[in-house]
Scaffold this motif. Structure first.
Motif, PDB file in Angstrom:
ATOM      1  N   THR A 186       0.982  -1.237   0.053  1.00 11.83           N
ATOM      2  CA  THR A 186       0.146  -0.203  -0.025  1.00 11.83           C
ATOM      3  C   THR A 186       0.947   1.212   0.034  1.00 11.83           C
ATOM      4  OG1 THR A 186      -2.041   1.205   1.031  1.00 11.83           O
ATOM      5  CG2 THR A 186      -0.207   0.308   2.233  1.00 11.83           C
ATOM      6  N   ASP A 187       0.082   2.362  -0.451  1.00 16.30           N
ATOM      7  CA  ASP A 187       0.956   3.691  -0.491  1.00 16.30           C
ATOM      8  C   ASP A 187       0.614   3.867   1.063  1.00 16.30           C
ATOM      9  OD1 ASP A 187       1.777   4.077  -3.082  1.00 16.30           O
ATOM     10  OD2 ASP A 187      -0.217   4.497  -3.549  1.00 16.30           O
ATOM     11  N   ILE A 188       1.580   4.759   1.628  1.00 13.14           N
ATOM     12  CA  ILE A 188       1.348   5.150   3.043  1.00 13.14           C
ATOM     13  C   ILE A 188       0.864   6.595   2.702  1.00 13.14           C
ATOM     14  CG2 ILE A 188       2.352   6.134   5.187  1.00 13.14           C
ATOM     15  CD1 ILE A 188       4.451   4.001   4.753  1.00 13.14           C
ATOM     16  N   PRO A 189      -0.450   6.930   3.492  1.00 14.05           N
ATOM     17  CA  PRO A 189      -0.931   8.264   3.240  1.00 14.05           C
ATOM     18  C   PRO A 189      -0.289   9.491   3.487  1.00 14.05           C
ATOM     19  CG  PRO A 189      -2.292   7.071   5.017  1.00 14.05           C
ATOM     20  CD  PRO A 189      -1.030   5.861   4.326  1.00 14.05           C
ATOM     21  N   PRO A 190      -0.460  10.544   2.986  1.00 15.85           N
ATOM     22  CA  PRO A 190       0.278  11.629   3.308  1.00 15.85           C
ATOM     23  C   PRO A 190      -0.062  12.265   4.419  1.00 15.85           C
ATOM     24  CG  PRO A 190      -1.134  12.258   1.418  1.00 15.85           C
ATOM     25  CD  PRO A 190      -1.345  10.746   1.705  1.00 15.85           C
ATOM     26  N   VAL A 191      -0.613  11.932   5.575  1.00 15.97           N
ATOM     27  CA  VAL A 191      -1.106  12.327   6.948  1.00 15.97           C
ATOM     28  C   VAL A 191      -0.354  11.350   7.897  1.00 15.97           C
ATOM     29  CG1 VAL A 191      -3.317  12.675   5.907  1.00 15.97           C
ATOM     30  CG2 VAL A 191      -2.744  10.365   7.042  1.00 15.97           C
ATOM     31  N   ARG A 192      -0.462  12.297   9.117  1.00 18.70           N
ATOM     32  CA  ARG A 192       0.062  11.457  10.504  1.00 18.70           C
ATOM     33  C   ARG A 192      -0.522   9.958  10.555  1.00 18.70           C
ATOM     34  NH1 ARG A 192       3.111  13.268  14.495  1.00 18.70           N
ATOM     35  NH2 ARG A 192       2.652  12.612  16.598  1.00 18.70           N
ATOM     36  N   HIS A 193       0.135   9.153  10.870  1.00 18.62           N
ATOM     37  CA  HIS A 193      -0.299   7.611  10.821  1.00 18.62           C
ATOM     38  C   HIS A 193       0.753   6.764  11.832  1.00 18.62           C
ATOM     39  CE1 HIS A 193       3.064   7.704   8.224  1.00 18.62           C
ATOM     40  NE2 HIS A 193       3.352   6.436   8.523  1.00 18.62           N
ATOM     41  N   GLY A 194       0.214   5.685  12.217  1.00 20.74           N
ATOM     42  CA  GLY A 194       1.026   4.666  12.942  1.00 20.74           C
ATOM     43  C   GLY A 194       0.713   3.441  12.349  1.00 20.74           C
ATOM     44  N   LEU A 195       1.525   2.618  12.972  1.00 18.76           N
ATOM     45  CA  LEU A 195       1.657   1.024  12.351  1.00 18.76           C
ATOM     46  C   LEU A 195       1.421   0.164  13.861  1.00 18.76           C
ATOM     47  CD1 LEU A 195       1.717  -0.795   9.737  1.00 18.76           C
ATOM     48  CD2 LEU A 195       4.403  -0.924  10.548  1.00 18.76           C
ATOM     49  N   THR A 196       0.631  -0.609  13.760  1.00 18.30           N
ATOM     50  CA  THR A 196       0.268  -1.945  14.815  1.00 18.30           C
ATOM     51  C   THR A 196       0.446  -3.172  14.279  1.00 18.30           C
ATOM     52  OG1 THR A 196      -1.197  -0.422  16.011  1.00 18.30           O
ATOM     53  CG2 THR A 196      -1.249  -2.542  16.493  1.00 18.30           C
ATOM     54  N   ALA A 197       1.248  -4.054  14.932  1.00 16.44           N
ATOM     55  CA  ALA A 197       1.293  -5.550  14.337  1.00 16.44           C
ATOM     56  C   ALA A 197       0.202  -6.132  15.145  1.00 16.44           C
ATOM     57  CB  ALA A 197       2.647  -6.065  14.942  1.00 16.44           C
ATOM     58  N   GLU A 198      -0.535  -6.713  14.276  1.00 17.49           N
ATOM     59  CA  GLU A 198      -1.615  -7.806  14.816  1.00 17.49           C
ATOM     60  C   GLU A 198      -1.227  -8.890  15.107  1.00 17.49           C
ATOM     61  OE1 GLU A 198      -5.073  -7.192  12.161  1.00 17.49           O
ATOM     62  OE2 GLU A 198      -5.487  -5.227  12.880  1.00 17.49           O
ATOM     63  N   GLU A 199      -0.127  -9.467  14.649  1.00 22.57           N
ATOM     64  CA  GLU A 199       0.654 -10.811  14.907  1.00 22.57           C
ATOM     65  C   GLU A 199       2.109 -10.538  14.587  1.00 22.57           C
ATOM     66  OE1 GLU A 199       0.161 -13.224  10.916  1.00 22.57           O
ATOM     67  OE2 GLU A 199      -1.805 -13.184  12.122  1.00 22.57           O
TER      68      GLU A 199
END
Length: 110
Positions: A87-100
Protein backbone atom coordinates in the motif's frame (compact mmCIF):
# COMPACT_ATOMS: atom_id res chain seq x y z
CA UNK A 1 24.34 -5.26 -3.30
CA UNK A 2 21.66 -7.87 -2.70
CA UNK A 3 19.79 -8.90 0.43
CA UNK A 4 17.81 -12.03 1.14
CA UNK A 5 14.61 -10.82 2.77
CA UNK A 6 13.59 -14.43 3.44
CA UNK A 7 16.72 -14.74 5.61
CA UNK A 8 16.54 -11.26 7.15
CA UNK A 9 12.89 -11.40 8.29
CA UNK A 10 13.33 -14.30 10.76
CA UNK A 11 16.55 -12.72 12.09
CA UNK A 12 14.81 -9.39 12.74
CA UNK A 13 11.77 -11.08 14.28
CA UNK A 14 14.12 -12.87 16.70
CA UNK A 15 15.74 -9.52 17.53
CA UNK A 16 12.33 -7.90 18.04
CA UNK A 17 11.29 -10.70 20.41
CA UNK A 18 14.44 -10.06 22.45
CA UNK A 19 13.81 -6.29 22.80
CA UNK A 20 11.40 -4.78 25.30
CA UNK A 21 10.07 -2.52 22.52
CA UNK A 22 9.09 -5.56 20.44
CA UNK A 23 10.74 -3.94 17.42
CA UNK A 24 13.83 -4.33 15.27
CA UNK A 25 14.78 -2.74 11.96
CA UNK A 26 17.51 -2.69 9.37
CA UNK A 27 18.00 -0.43 6.37
CA UNK A 28 18.87 -2.74 3.51
CA UNK A 29 19.33 -0.10 0.83
CA UNK A 30 19.30 3.65 0.78
CA UNK A 31 22.27 5.59 1.83
CA UNK A 32 23.66 8.84 0.45
CA UNK A 33 24.07 7.52 -3.11
CA UNK A 34 20.43 6.40 -3.48
CA UNK A 35 17.10 8.10 -4.09
CA UNK A 36 15.09 5.45 -2.23
CA UNK A 37 15.53 3.97 1.23
CA UNK A 38 14.33 0.43 1.96
CA UNK A 39 14.01 -0.57 5.61
CA UNK A 40 12.78 -3.88 6.97
CA UNK A 41 10.91 -3.44 10.25
CA UNK A 42 9.97 -6.40 12.46
CA UNK A 43 7.29 -6.05 15.14
CA UNK A 44 6.00 -8.55 17.65
CA UNK A 45 2.26 -8.99 18.04
CA UNK A 46 0.74 -5.90 19.65
CA UNK A 47 3.82 -3.74 19.09
CA UNK A 48 3.21 -0.24 17.78
CA UNK A 49 5.05 2.38 15.81
CA UNK A 50 3.48 5.46 17.40
CA UNK A 51 1.78 8.08 15.29
CA UNK A 52 4.28 10.04 13.22
CA UNK A 53 4.35 12.38 10.26
CA UNK A 54 4.22 10.96 6.79
CA UNK A 55 7.30 11.03 4.61
CA UNK A 56 7.10 12.75 1.24
CA UNK A 57 6.28 9.53 -0.61
CA UNK A 58 6.35 6.00 0.80
CA UNK A 59 5.04 2.47 0.43
CA UNK A 60 4.60 -0.40 2.85
CA UNK A 61 4.95 -4.05 1.78
CA UNK A 62 3.96 -6.68 4.32
CA UNK A 63 6.57 -9.45 4.26
CA UNK A 64 5.15 -11.57 7.09
CA UNK A 65 2.24 -11.43 9.51
CA UNK A 66 -0.57 -8.88 9.63
CA UNK A 67 -0.36 -5.14 10.36
CA UNK A 68 -2.74 -2.22 10.67
CA UNK A 69 -1.81 1.20 9.30
CA UNK A 70 -3.85 3.84 11.14
CA UNK A 71 -4.72 7.41 10.19
CA UNK A 72 -4.01 9.57 13.24
CA UNK A 73 -6.13 12.42 11.86
CA UNK A 74 -9.27 10.29 12.17
CA UNK A 75 -10.05 10.99 8.53
CA UNK A 76 -9.82 7.40 7.32
CA UNK A 77 -10.54 3.84 8.29
CA UNK A 78 -6.95 2.72 8.15
CA UNK A 79 -5.63 -0.28 6.27
CA UNK A 80 -4.98 -3.86 7.30
CA UNK A 81 -2.48 -5.86 5.28
CA UNK A 82 -1.06 -9.36 5.42
CA UNK A 83 1.94 -11.02 3.78
CA UNK A 84 2.20 -9.97 0.15
CA UNK A 85 0.05 -6.82 0.47
CA UNK A 86 1.42 -3.47 -0.67
CA UNK A 87 0.00 0.00 0.00
CA UNK A 88 0.91 3.64 -0.37
CA UNK A 89 1.38 5.33 2.98
CA UNK A 90 -1.10 8.20 3.15
CA UNK A 91 0.35 11.71 3.31
CA UNK A 92 -1.06 12.25 6.82
CA UNK A 93 0.06 11.53 10.36
CA UNK A 94 -0.18 7.76 10.87
CA UNK A 95 0.87 4.79 13.00
CA UNK A 96 1.45 1.07 12.56
CA UNK A 97 0.32 -1.80 14.79
CA UNK A 98 1.33 -5.45 14.45
CA UNK A 99 -1.75 -7.65 14.82
CA UNK A 100 0.58 -10.67 14.93
CA UNK A 101 4.36 -11.08 14.71
CA UNK A 102 5.08 -9.22 11.48
CA UNK A 103 7.70 -7.76 9.18
CA UNK A 104 7.27 -4.99 6.64
CA UNK A 105 9.40 -3.33 3.99
CA UNK A 106 9.15 0.44 4.20
CA UNK A 107 10.27 2.30 1.09
CA UNK A 108 10.67 6.08 1.20
CA UNK A 109 11.97 8.59 -1.29
CA UNK A 110 15.01 10.48 0.01
Amino acid sequence: MSTSLSTLVPELLDEARAHSSGRAARTVRGHTEHRLRHTVIALTSGSVLADHESPDEATLLVLAGRVRLTDATGGGDGWTGCAGDLTDIPPVRHGLTAEEDSAVLLTVRL
